[in-house]
Design an enzyme around this catalytic site. Structure first.
Site, short mmCIF file in Angstrom:
data_model
loop_
_atom_site.label_atom_id
_atom_site.label_comp_id
_atom_site.label_asym_id
_atom_site.label_seq_id
_atom_site.Cartn_x
_atom_site.Cartn_y
_atom_site.Cartn_z
NE ARG A 171 37.48 35.19 39.15
CZ ARG A 171 38.10 34.00 39.20
NH1 ARG A 171 38.85 33.58 38.21
NH2 ARG A 171 37.93 33.20 40.23
CB SER A 222 33.45 39.05 43.44
OG SER A 222 33.23 37.92 44.24
CD GLU A 292 35.69 39.19 39.67
OE1 GLU A 292 36.23 39.01 40.78
OE2 GLU A 292 34.86 38.40 39.18
#
Ligand SMILES: Cc1cc2nc3c(=O)[nH]c(=O)nc-3n(C[C@H](O)[C@H](O)[C@H](O)COP(=O)(O)OP(=O)(O)OC[C@H]3O[C@@H](n4cnc5c(N)ncnc54)[C@H](O)[C@@H]3O)c2cc1C
Length: 299
Positions: A171, A222, A292
Site C-alpha cells: 500500500r 481500511s 493506510e
C-alpha cells in the site's frame, strides 16, 4: 503555457471537497479544478504547472477513496482527476488515463478476457490513486500489472517511470512518499489472456466476498494497514471497539478496520476516532497501527 493570472479567474473557489471523497468529509479547497474525460492531458498539465509555477500548492486527488480531508480544507489548488480513457493494445497491454475508475477498467479487462485486474472490482477510486497507493486485494495489487506510468513534474516535464522506479511495497510507493507534487498522467498495464467466463467468475466471487465482509455505508476502506502477521481489524475488534463512536464517526460493526461516516461527520471526529483506536490497540497489544489512509489539508 497558461499563466496563473489567466487561469485563476476561471477556477471554482472555496468549494467543499467532501463530495469528491468516499467518506463525504472535508472542508473547502481554495481553488478547485475537476477534470473529466473531456479534459485533455494538455489542459491537466497546464493547470498543474500554472499553479505550481505561481507558488500555489497543488494536491491531485482521484476518487478521494483513501484520503481524510480536514474540516478546514485544503490551501491552494485541488485537482480532482477523473479524466479517464482506455486504449487497448494487441499484446495484453493497455494504456489508461490516470482518472479512469478502477471498476471501469476491471470490467473492461474482464470483457476482453484479460486476467490480472479482477482484484480491483470492489476497490473505489482511480488508476492514478491506485498507482500512488499500490492498491490491491485478494493477493494482487497494482504493482503486479503496472509496466510504466507517465509522471508530470512541477515544471511540466513528462517522465516515463518504469515499474522499478515506484519502489512499490504494501500500500505504498515512491510517489506516496514524494516531497514534491507530481501528477500521474497515465499508466501502461499488462494482463494475461484467460477465459472471459473464468475472469468474470472470479470478479463475482470477490464482489460477493466484499458484500459479506464489509459495510455498505460511506467509509475510506481500511483505515489502518495490517501489521505484519496480523490484521488491524482483528486487533480493533479484540479491543471491543466495534461500534465505538465519536460524533457521527463510527467503527463499523461489520468490519472493525472500516470507519463509517454519514455525510455530516466532521473530519476532526473521524481523526479522533482513528487516534483513539490506535492508542487502545497499542495499549492492549503493544502494536502501533499505521494509517493506510492519508490526512490531507490543514489540520
Ligand atoms: C469501501 C472501500 C473499500 C476499499 N478497499 C480497498 C482495497 O481492497 N484495497 C486497497 O488497496 N484500497 C482499498 N480502498 C482504498 C482506495 O480505494 C484505494 O486506496 C484507491 O487506490 C484510492 O484511489 P483514489 O483515486 O480514490 O485515490 P485518492 O484517495 O484520491 O488519493 C490517494 C493518494 O493518491 C494521490 N493521487 C491520486 N490521484 C493522483 C494522480 N493522478 N496523480 C498524483 N497523485 C494522485 C492523492 O494525492 C493521494 O495522495 C478502499 C476504499 C473504500 C472507500
Amino acid at each position: 503555457m497558461t499563466r496563473w493570472s489567466e487561469l485563476e479567474p476561471t477556477l471554482a473557489r472555496a468549494q467543499p471537497i467532501g463530495k469528491y471523497t468516499a467518506a463525504r468529509i472535508g472542508g473547502p479547497a481554495d481553488y478547485l479544478f475537476v477534470a473529466d474525460s473531456g479534459t485533455s492531458d494538455a489542459t491537466l498539465i497546464d493547470v498543474f504547472t500554472a499553479a505550481l509555477g505561481a507558488g500555489v500548492p497543488v494536491r491531485v486527488i482521484g476518487g478521494g477513496a483513501n484520503i481524510l480531508v480536514s474540516d478546514a480544507g485544503v490551501r491552494g489548488l485541488v485537482i480532482v482527476n477523473r479524466a479517464g480513457g482506455i486504449v487497448w493494445e494487441e499484446d495484453g497491454c493497455v494504456q489508461v488515463r490516470a482518472g479512469t475508475g478502477l471498476l471501469a477498467l476491471a470490467r473492461a479487462a474482464a470483457a476482453r478476457g484479460w486476467r490480472g485486474f479482477e482484484w480491483a472490482v470492489g476497490v473505489p477510486g482511480t488508476v492514478g490513486g491506485a498507482v500512488v497507493n499500490n492498491a490491491g486485494a485478494h493477493g494482487s495489487d497494482m504493482a503486479a500489472s503496472l509496466v510504466e506510468a507517465v509522471i508530470v513534474q512541477a515544471d511540466g516535464a513528462l517522465e516515463t517511470w518504469p515499474k522499478a522506479r515506484f519502489a512499490f511495497d504494501y500500500r505504498t510507493s515512491a510517489l506516496k512518499q514524494a516531497a514534491d507534487p507530481l501528477l500521474v498522467l497515465s499508466a501502461r498495464l499488462h494482463f494475461d489472456a484467460d477465459d472471459p467466463a473464468a475472469v468474470q467468475a472470479r470478479m463475482s466471487e470477490y464482489t460477493a466476498h466484499r458484500r459479506r465482509t464489509q459495510p455498505s455505508g460511506a467509509s475510506l476502506g481500511s483505515v489502518f494497514k495490517n501489521p505484519p502477521g496480523d490484521y488491524a481489524g482483528r486487533l480493533i475488534e479484540a479491543c471491543g471497539l466495534k461500534g465505538c463512536t465519536i460524533g457521527t464517526a463510527q467503527v463499523s460493526t461489520v468490519h472493525a478496520n472500516f470507519f463509517l461516516s454519514d455525510g455530516q461527520t466532521r473530519a476532526a471526529d473521524y481523526r479522533a476516532l482513528i487516534e483513539l483506536v490506535q492508542a487502545e490497540v497499542e495499549r492492549r497489544f503493544g502494536v502501533l497501527l499505521e494509517p493506510e489512509i492519508q490526512f490531507v489539508g490543514e489540520w
